[in-house]
Design an enzyme around this catalytic site. Structure first.
Site, PDB file in Angstrom:
ATOM      1  N   VAL A 172      -5.268 -10.266   2.720  1.00 41.70           N
ATOM      2  CA  VAL A 172      -3.845  -9.948   2.789  1.00 41.70           C
ATOM      3  C   VAL A 172      -3.366  -9.663   4.213  1.00 41.70           C
ATOM      4  CG1 VAL A 172      -3.692  -9.096   0.425  1.00 41.70           C
ATOM      5  CG2 VAL A 172      -4.226  -7.485   2.295  1.00 41.70           C
ATOM      6  N   TYR A 194      -4.450   6.945   6.589  1.00 42.66           N
ATOM      7  CA  TYR A 194      -4.087   6.618   5.219  1.00 42.66           C
ATOM      8  C   TYR A 194      -2.720   7.203   4.862  1.00 42.66           C
ATOM      9  CZ  TYR A 194      -4.550   6.153   0.137  1.00 42.66           C
ATOM     10  OH  TYR A 194      -4.350   5.833  -1.179  1.00 42.66           O
ATOM     11  N   LYS A 197       0.792   5.262   3.775  1.00 48.25           N
ATOM     12  CA  LYS A 197       1.370   5.439   2.450  1.00 48.25           C
ATOM     13  C   LYS A 197       2.784   6.011   2.518  1.00 48.25           C
ATOM     14  CE  LYS A 197      -1.820   3.561   0.036  1.00 48.25           C
ATOM     15  NZ  LYS A 197      -1.534   2.277  -0.670  1.00 48.25           N
TER      16      LYS A 197
END
Length: 249
Positions: free
Chosen positions: A60, A154, A158
């Site tokens: 991706v 992370y 997010k």
């Protein structure tokens, strides 16, 4: 919806964990499902030879691979009805001054740029297809609201997904494209396996945390995908009931 039963779903990160479970459930419900991930063997195992499964090995983070995979899905199923934008990783935890740039960049590449590329490809097809429209479900995280200790890369990615979700929701209105976000906490996956044994807490201790099976998560994604065109689940949180989220810290 499309001509293949309820519709066509594209799932990124479909070779394991939540993506794999979602892909299998949608196949069982009669959807055509395009499964995207880097590992061909794991994808083939997840698809189980189902006639409505399309295995599409894809990184991706690579623009050309993402665009080619979505084109193949649209060609096979006639349209793209739903994207479950799920691929992601959790880099090693550390205070920010101990985080290598390579770990930060990898998190941004997969968790943010990868989700951008998949959303862009889905949006392009949904805008152009007839009838126009579709739905994008972004996999956020409890960390989109409250971080864990030592999770700067992370958590930052997010939080960014929440901005991506809102922007897609706004830009998609003119084309019948809805976007929602599911924020998941402490589901039993490879990514979160360690939390049940002992997770670092804000007070510096390590304690096991309550976990939940994947079934409620899959049901939540299915509910979001099945919403009629005039309705949207904008944000949905599904989590282990007693995990430290409300009051975390």
């Amino acid at each position: 919806m499309g001509a293949t039963g309820p519709g066509c779903l594209v799932v990124t990160g479909a070779s394991a964990g939540i993506g794999r479970a979602v892909a299998r459930r949608f196949l069982a419900e009669g959807w055509g499902v395009a499964l995207l991930a880097r590992r061909p063997e794991a994808l083939a195992e997840a698809a189980e030879g189902h006639p409505q499964a399309l295995v599409l090995p894809c990184d991706v983070t690579r623009e050309a691979e993402v665009d080619a995979a979505f084109a193949a899905a649209a060609d096979r199923f006639g349209r793209i009805d739903v994207l479950f934008n799920n691929a992601g990783l959790f880099p090693p935890g550390a205070p920010i001054d101990e985080v290598p740039l390579a770990d930060w960049q990898r998190a941004v590449d997969v968790n943010l740029t990868g989700m951008f590329l998949a959303a862009r490809a889905a949006f392009r097809h949904m805008r152009a297809q007839d009838p126009q429209g579709g739905r994008i479900v972004n996999n956020g995280s409890i960390s989109a609201h409250a971080p864990r200790p030592g999770s700067v890369a992370y958590t930052a990615t997010k939080h960014a997904i929440t901005g991506l979700t809102k922007s897609l929701s706004l830009d998609g209105r003119a084309f019948g494209i809805a976007c929602g976000q599911i924020d998941i906490g402490n589901a039993r996956t490879e990514l979160a396996a360690g939390l049940g044994q002992g997770a670092l807490q804000p007070d510096g201790t390590r304690r096991p945390e309550p976990m939940m099976d994947l079934d409620p998560v899959v049901e939540a994604v299915l509910t979001m995908a099945r919403m009629p065109a005039e309705a949207n689940v904008q944000f949905l949180t599904v989590m282990a009931t007693a995990m430290p989220f409300i009051g975390r810290g």
